[in-house]
Design a protein around this motif. Structure first.
Motif, PDB file in Angstrom:
ATOM      1  N   LEU A 149       0.841  -1.190   0.000  1.00  0.00           N
ATOM      2  CA  LEU A 149       0.000   0.000   0.000  1.00  0.00           C
ATOM      3  C   LEU A 149       0.879   1.243   0.000  1.00  0.00           C
ATOM      4  CD1 LEU A 149      -2.814   1.364   0.315  1.00  0.00           C
ATOM      5  CD2 LEU A 149      -2.422   1.281   2.794  1.00  0.00           C
ATOM      6  N   VAL A 150       1.922   1.239   0.834  1.00  0.00           N
ATOM      7  CA  VAL A 150       2.756   2.426   1.019  1.00  0.00           C
ATOM      8  C   VAL A 150       4.237   2.080   0.982  1.00  0.00           C
ATOM      9  CG1 VAL A 150       3.326   4.353   2.559  1.00  0.00           C
ATOM     10  CG2 VAL A 150       1.012   3.455   2.530  1.00  0.00           C
ATOM     11  N   SER A 151       4.997   2.893   0.267  1.00  0.00           N
ATOM     12  CA  SER A 151       6.459   2.878   0.342  1.00  0.00           C
ATOM     13  C   SER A 151       6.883   4.159   1.046  1.00  0.00           C
ATOM     14  CB  SER A 151       7.082   2.843  -1.055  1.00  0.00           C
ATOM     15  OG  SER A 151       6.760   1.661  -1.731  1.00  0.00           O
ATOM     16  N   ILE A 152       7.659   4.017   2.105  1.00  0.00           N
ATOM     17  CA  ILE A 152       8.175   5.172   2.834  1.00  0.00           C
ATOM     18  C   ILE A 152       9.642   5.333   2.462  1.00  0.00           C
ATOM     19  CG2 ILE A 152       8.621   6.178   5.100  1.00  0.00           C
ATOM     20  CD1 ILE A 152       6.248   4.461   6.134  1.00  0.00           C
ATOM     21  N   LEU A 153       9.957   6.458   1.835  1.00  0.00           N
ATOM     22  CA  LEU A 153      11.323   6.742   1.407  1.00  0.00           C
ATOM     23  C   LEU A 153      12.014   7.528   2.514  1.00  0.00           C
ATOM     24  CD1 LEU A 153      10.583   7.877  -2.268  1.00  0.00           C
ATOM     25  CD2 LEU A 153      10.703   5.552  -1.315  1.00  0.00           C
ATOM     26  N   LEU A 154      13.134   7.012   2.988  1.00  0.00           N
ATOM     27  CA  LEU A 154      13.735   7.543   4.200  1.00  0.00           C
ATOM     28  C   LEU A 154      15.256   7.663   4.063  1.00  0.00           C
ATOM     29  CD1 LEU A 154      13.184   8.386   7.130  1.00  0.00           C
ATOM     30  CD2 LEU A 154      13.143   5.973   7.729  1.00  0.00           C
TER      31      LEU A 154
ATOM     32  N   ASN B  13       4.873   1.445  15.457  1.00  0.00           N
ATOM     33  CA  ASN B  13       3.865   1.600  16.504  1.00  0.00           C
ATOM     34  C   ASN B  13       2.572   2.254  16.046  1.00  0.00           C
ATOM     35  OD1 ASN B  13       5.711   0.447  18.275  1.00  0.00           O
ATOM     36  ND2 ASN B  13       6.486   2.428  18.947  1.00  0.00           N
ATOM     37  N   LYS B  14       2.590   3.010  14.970  1.00  0.00           N
ATOM     38  CA  LYS B  14       1.408   3.752  14.537  1.00  0.00           C
ATOM     39  C   LYS B  14       0.722   3.148  13.312  1.00  0.00           C
ATOM     40  CE  LYS B  14       1.650   6.982  17.658  1.00  0.00           C
ATOM     41  NZ  LYS B  14       0.575   7.227  18.612  1.00  0.00           N
ATOM     42  N   THR B  15       1.302   2.105  12.738  1.00  0.00           N
ATOM     43  CA  THR B  15       0.752   1.462  11.541  1.00  0.00           C
ATOM     44  C   THR B  15      -0.045   0.235  11.965  1.00  0.00           C
ATOM     45  OG1 THR B  15       2.697   2.200  10.305  1.00  0.00           O
ATOM     46  CG2 THR B  15       1.348   0.474   9.301  1.00  0.00           C
ATOM     47  N   SER B  16      -1.264   0.107  11.425  1.00  0.00           N
ATOM     48  CA  SER B  16      -2.094  -1.023  11.847  1.00  0.00           C
ATOM     49  C   SER B  16      -1.784  -2.304  11.079  1.00  0.00           C
ATOM     50  CB  SER B  16      -3.575  -0.677  11.713  1.00  0.00           C
ATOM     51  OG  SER B  16      -3.930  -0.569  10.367  1.00  0.00           O
ATOM     52  N   ASN B  17      -1.411  -2.202   9.812  1.00  0.00           N
ATOM     53  CA  ASN B  17      -1.162  -3.388   9.001  1.00  0.00           C
ATOM     54  C   ASN B  17       0.247  -3.295   8.408  1.00  0.00           C
ATOM     55  OD1 ASN B  17      -1.344  -5.710   7.571  1.00  0.00           O
ATOM     56  ND2 ASN B  17      -3.208  -5.159   6.472  1.00  0.00           N
ATOM     57  N   LEU B  18       1.216  -3.764   9.154  1.00  0.00           N
ATOM     58  CA  LEU B  18       2.619  -3.597   8.778  1.00  0.00           C
ATOM     59  C   LEU B  18       3.006  -4.362   7.518  1.00  0.00           C
ATOM     60  CD1 LEU B  18       4.126  -3.651  12.362  1.00  0.00           C
ATOM     61  CD2 LEU B  18       4.136  -1.713  10.768  1.00  0.00           C
ATOM     62  N   LYS B  19       2.256  -5.384   7.157  1.00  0.00           N
ATOM     63  CA  LYS B  19       2.603  -6.120   5.937  1.00  0.00           C
ATOM     64  C   LYS B  19       2.320  -5.306   4.671  1.00  0.00           C
ATOM     65  CE  LYS B  19      -1.669  -8.811   5.404  1.00  0.00           C
ATOM     66  NZ  LYS B  19      -2.216  -8.072   4.308  1.00  0.00           N
ATOM     67  N   ASP B  20       1.583  -4.214   4.815  1.00  0.00           N
ATOM     68  CA  ASP B  20       1.291  -3.332   3.680  1.00  0.00           C
ATOM     69  C   ASP B  20       2.320  -2.218   3.505  1.00  0.00           C
ATOM     70  OD1 ASP B  20      -0.974  -4.690   2.976  1.00  0.00           O
ATOM     71  OD2 ASP B  20      -2.362  -3.298   3.940  1.00  0.00           O
ATOM     72  N   ILE B  21       3.352  -2.226   4.342  1.00  0.00           N
ATOM     73  CA  ILE B  21       4.313  -1.129   4.380  1.00  0.00           C
ATOM     74  C   ILE B  21       5.691  -1.631   3.975  1.00  0.00           C
ATOM     75  CG2 ILE B  21       5.395   0.630   5.864  1.00  0.00           C
ATOM     76  CD1 ILE B  21       2.334   0.907   5.543  1.00  0.00           C
ATOM     77  N   GLU B  22       6.380  -0.829   3.175  1.00  0.00           N
ATOM     78  CA  GLU B  22       7.807  -1.050   2.960  1.00  0.00           C
ATOM     79  C   GLU B  22       8.526   0.256   3.253  1.00  0.00           C
ATOM     80  OE1 GLU B  22       9.489  -1.794  -0.924  1.00  0.00           O
ATOM     81  OE2 GLU B  22       8.299  -0.214  -1.832  1.00  0.00           O
ATOM     82  N   VAL B  23       9.699   0.143   3.824  1.00  0.00           N
ATOM     83  CA  VAL B  23      10.542   1.300   4.075  1.00  0.00           C
ATOM     84  C   VAL B  23      11.787   1.138   3.222  1.00  0.00           C
ATOM     85  CG1 VAL B  23      11.915   2.546   5.781  1.00  0.00           C
ATOM     86  CG2 VAL B  23       9.669   1.644   6.417  1.00  0.00           C
TER      87      VAL B  23
END
Length: 157
Positions: free
Chosen positions: A20-25, A43-53
């Motif tokens: 769902l989301v890519s976080i560029l860091l 800690n603030k993301t409900s569905n961590l499998k939808d996130i990539e950093v």
């Protein structure tokens, strides 16, 4: 336009994304800030499998590189990609670093963050998911994430 030709060009909203989301860091020599930022994502993301950093570290940044074990602890919470590359011209080339991270990203939405930024809103990704497949701006208002249906020009009243 010929209807058969239109099928050759699917809408961008028809595309399937890995996340769902890519976080560029990007980060440099601020390991404590980086850890705080990564903790806020976890800690603030409900569905961590939808996130990539997608993390970008300069190859001469010994402070960060010596703490990779702390960084990789987050890989068990969400997908973490790490790019280690030349510093180039530092912050003058930050836009090129962002492009480099973007090319490695696989999310429908892309969030560009600095290592001293944090998420304050619980379940921000749930709000964002409501706008999956939409075209427009998504804006954080400090409480949650709300969709803006495009850019409005301010005119005379």
């Amino acid at each position: 336009m010929d209807k058969d030709k239109m099928s050759e060009h699917p809408y961008i909203t028809d595309k399937k994304y890995d996340y769902l989301v890519s976080i560029l860091l990007p980060t440099r020599k601020r390991i404590n800030h980086l850890i705080t930022c990564l903790e806020s994502i976890r800690n603030k993301t409900s569905n961590l499998k939808d996130i990539e950093v997608v993390l970008r570290i300069d190859n001469d940044d010994t402070e960060t590189l010596e703490n990779m074990d702390k960084i990789y602890e987050f890989d068990s919470s969400f997908d973490l990609k790490v790019i280690v590359d030349d510093r180039w011209n530092g912050y003058a080339d930050l836009h090129l670093m962002q492009n480099q991270m973007f090319m490695e990203s696989k999310g429908e939405f892309v969030i560009g963050m600095n290592d001293d930024a944090v998420f304050h809103s619980d379940n921000w990704d749930v709000e964002l998911r409501k706008h999956s497949g939409c075209v427009g701006l998504v804006e954080a208002n400090g409480v949650n994430i709300v969709k803006k249906g495009g850019i409005k020009k301010q005119g005379k009243k």
